[in-house]
Design an enzyme around this catalytic site. Structure first.
Site, PDB file in Angstrom:
ATOM      1  N   ARG A   1       2.136  -9.509   9.081  1.00  0.00           N
ATOM      2  CA  ARG A   1       2.226  -8.342   9.949  1.00  0.00           C
ATOM      3  C   ARG A   1       2.723  -7.166   9.127  1.00  0.00           C
ATOM      4  NH1 ARG A   1       5.758  -8.007  15.422  1.00  0.00           N
ATOM      5  NH2 ARG A   1       7.413  -7.698  13.925  1.00  0.00           N
TER       6      ARG A   1
ATOM      7  N   THR B   1       2.989  -0.676  10.783  1.00  0.00           N
ATOM      8  CA  THR B   1       2.046  -0.600  11.915  1.00  0.00           C
ATOM      9  C   THR B   1       2.141  -1.818  12.842  1.00  0.00           C
ATOM     10  OG1 THR B   1       0.280  -1.766  10.753  1.00  0.00           O
ATOM     11  CG2 THR B   1       0.396   0.627  10.437  1.00  0.00           C
TER      12      THR B   1
ATOM     13  N   ASP C   1      13.631 -13.118  11.997  1.00  0.00           N
ATOM     14  CA  ASP C   1      12.362 -13.367  11.305  1.00  0.00           C
ATOM     15  C   ASP C   1      12.212 -14.867  11.070  1.00  0.00           C
ATOM     16  OD1 ASP C   1      10.466 -13.808   9.097  1.00  0.00           O
ATOM     17  OD2 ASP C   1      10.380 -11.627   9.039  1.00  0.00           O
TER      18      ASP C   1
ATOM     19  N   ASP D   1      11.413 -16.073   7.412  1.00  0.00           N
ATOM     20  CA  ASP D   1      12.576 -15.967   6.515  1.00  0.00           C
ATOM     21  C   ASP D   1      13.612 -17.047   6.815  1.00  0.00           C
ATOM     22  OD1 ASP D   1      11.616 -13.873   5.023  1.00  0.00           O
ATOM     23  OD2 ASP D   1      12.570 -12.331   6.253  1.00  0.00           O
TER      24      ASP D   1
HETATM   25  C1  PRP Z   1       5.527 -13.405  12.195  1.00  0.00           C
HETATM   26  C2  PRP Z   1       5.296 -14.592  13.096  1.00  0.00           C
HETATM   27  C3  PRP Z   1       3.934 -14.302  13.665  1.00  0.00           C
HETATM   28  C4  PRP Z   1       3.951 -12.800  13.782  1.00  0.00           C
HETATM   29  C5  PRP Z   1       4.195 -12.456  15.218  1.00  0.00           C
HETATM   30  O1  PRP Z   1       4.864 -13.561  11.003  1.00  0.00           O
HETATM   31  O2  PRP Z   1       5.374 -15.820  12.417  1.00  0.00           O
HETATM   32  O3  PRP Z   1       2.857 -14.726  12.847  1.00  0.00           O
HETATM   33  O4  PRP Z   1       5.029 -12.321  12.965  1.00  0.00           O
HETATM   34  O5  PRP Z   1       4.106 -11.083  15.403  1.00  0.00           O
HETATM   35  P1  PRP Z   1       2.955 -10.420  16.304  1.00  0.00           P
HETATM   36  O6  PRP Z   1       2.853 -11.244  17.548  1.00  0.00           O
HETATM   37  O7  PRP Z   1       3.488  -9.044  16.545  1.00  0.00           O
HETATM   38  O8  PRP Z   1       1.693 -10.407  15.505  1.00  0.00           O
HETATM   39  P2  PRP Z   1       4.990 -12.495   9.783  1.00  0.00           P
HETATM   40  O9  PRP Z   1       3.889 -11.505   9.863  1.00  0.00           O
HETATM   41  O10 PRP Z   1       6.383 -11.988   9.739  1.00  0.00           O
HETATM   42  O11 PRP Z   1       4.663 -13.379   8.517  1.00  0.00           O
HETATM   43  P3  PRP Z   1       5.377 -14.678   7.911  1.00  0.00           P
HETATM   44  O12 PRP Z   1       5.118 -15.822   8.847  1.00  0.00           O
HETATM   45  O13 PRP Z   1       4.665 -14.837   6.610  1.00  0.00           O
HETATM   46  O14 PRP Z   1       6.849 -14.396   7.747  1.00  0.00           O
HETATM   47  N1  URA Z   2       8.047 -12.088  13.835  1.00  0.00           N
HETATM   48  C1  URA Z   2       9.226 -12.770  13.750  1.00  0.00           C
HETATM   49  O1  URA Z   2       9.395 -13.614  12.871  1.00  0.00           O
HETATM   50  N2  URA Z   2      10.184 -12.466  14.652  1.00  0.00           N
HETATM   51  C2  URA Z   2      10.016 -11.563  15.624  1.00  0.00           C
HETATM   52  O2  URA Z   2      10.948 -11.364  16.437  1.00  0.00           O
HETATM   53  C3  URA Z   2       8.793 -10.873  15.692  1.00  0.00           C
HETATM   54  C4  URA Z   2       7.828 -11.155  14.796  1.00  0.00           C
END
Ligand code: PRP
Ligand code: URA
Length: 209
Positions: free
Chosen positions: A104, A108, A200, A203
């Site tokens: 994400r 944006t 997150d 993380d």
């Molecule tokens: C997080 C989470 C989802 C997304 C949700 O991933 O694991 O995939 O955000 O957000 P949304 O519903 O607004 O799209 P992130 O993009 O942080 O990547 P990661 O899993 O690599 O940390």
């Molecule tokens: N992705 C995450 O990991 N946590 C949130 O709260 C939203 C998006």
């Protein structure tokens, strides 16, 4: 029409409450992610197709029920969805595993795809898409778009925490899929993080940041 199932089992709720606590470290967070995913799988696989099989027990001949059809496909959204795979496999060990890489954009909040690899015969399998967080819904909608473009039909999305905004976006974009939610939270904040949420998820599972 798909169904939306909000899991309200005390075991799931209790474990998610520990995950939310910022003092919970990586090792426990990772274990809890697996455990919650396993418990949610029990519910998500409730309607798996069954067939009758004839066997001999030590006592008698019997017609018994066994799951039928091709093995399910688990398709986690990278990276955080990976943390749920072991838990799902612990109940469905023969499942095939694909991957969809989405991140994400921090400004944006739009999802960007960087990897995809699905098991073959995807159109004939029950597909479970795990991702701990359903925030705006952008990542989940894009993942389901992709799987459908490759022929996927019987799709179940599984998240540990959802925001109302993401649940609405996903169920409106893909009304045919089943959505399983461990906890439905209050709202998104200005950074599109779920409130109260757990921060997150990626993380916290992988110990980055
Ligand atoms: C997080 C989470 C989802 C997304 C949700 O991933 O694991 O995939 O955000 O957000 P949304 O519903 O607004 O799209 P992130 O993009 O942080 O990547 P990661 O899993 O690599 O940390
Ligand atoms: N992705 C995450 O990991 N946590 C949130 O709260 C939203 C998006």
């Amino acid at each position: 029409m798909g169904k939306i199932v909000i899991l309200d089992h005390p075991l799931i709720t209790h474990k998610i409450s520990i995950m939310r606590d910022k003092r919970t470290g990586t090792k426990d967070f990772r274990t809890l992610t697996e455990e919650v995913a396993m418990l949610m799988t029990y519910e998500a696989m409730r309607d798996m197709p069954m067939e009758t099989k004839h066997i001999s027990t030590p006592v008698a001949e019997a017609d018994v029920q066994v799951m039928t059809g091709k093995k399910p496909a688990i398709v986690p959204i990278l990276r955080a969805g990976l943390g749920m795979v072991t838990g799902i496999l612990s109940l469905s060990p023969s499942s095939k595993v694909g991957h969809i890489g989405l991140y994400r954009d921090e400004v944006t909040h739009e999802p960007h795809e960087y990897y995809a690899n699905l098991p073959k015969d995807i159109s004939k399998r029950v597909i479970i898409i795990p991702d701990p967080m359903l925030a705006t819904g952008g990542s989940a909608v894009q993942a389901v778009d992709y799987i459908k473009s490759k022929g996927g039909k019987n799709i179940k999305f599984m998240c540990i925490i959802a925001a109302p905004e993401g649940l609405k976006a996903l169920s409106e974009a893909h009304p045919d899929i089943d959505i399983y939610v461990g906890a439905l939270d209050d709202h998104l904040n200005e950074n599109a993080y779920i409130v109260p949420g757990l921060g997150d998820a990626g993380d916290r599972i992988f110990g980055t940041k």
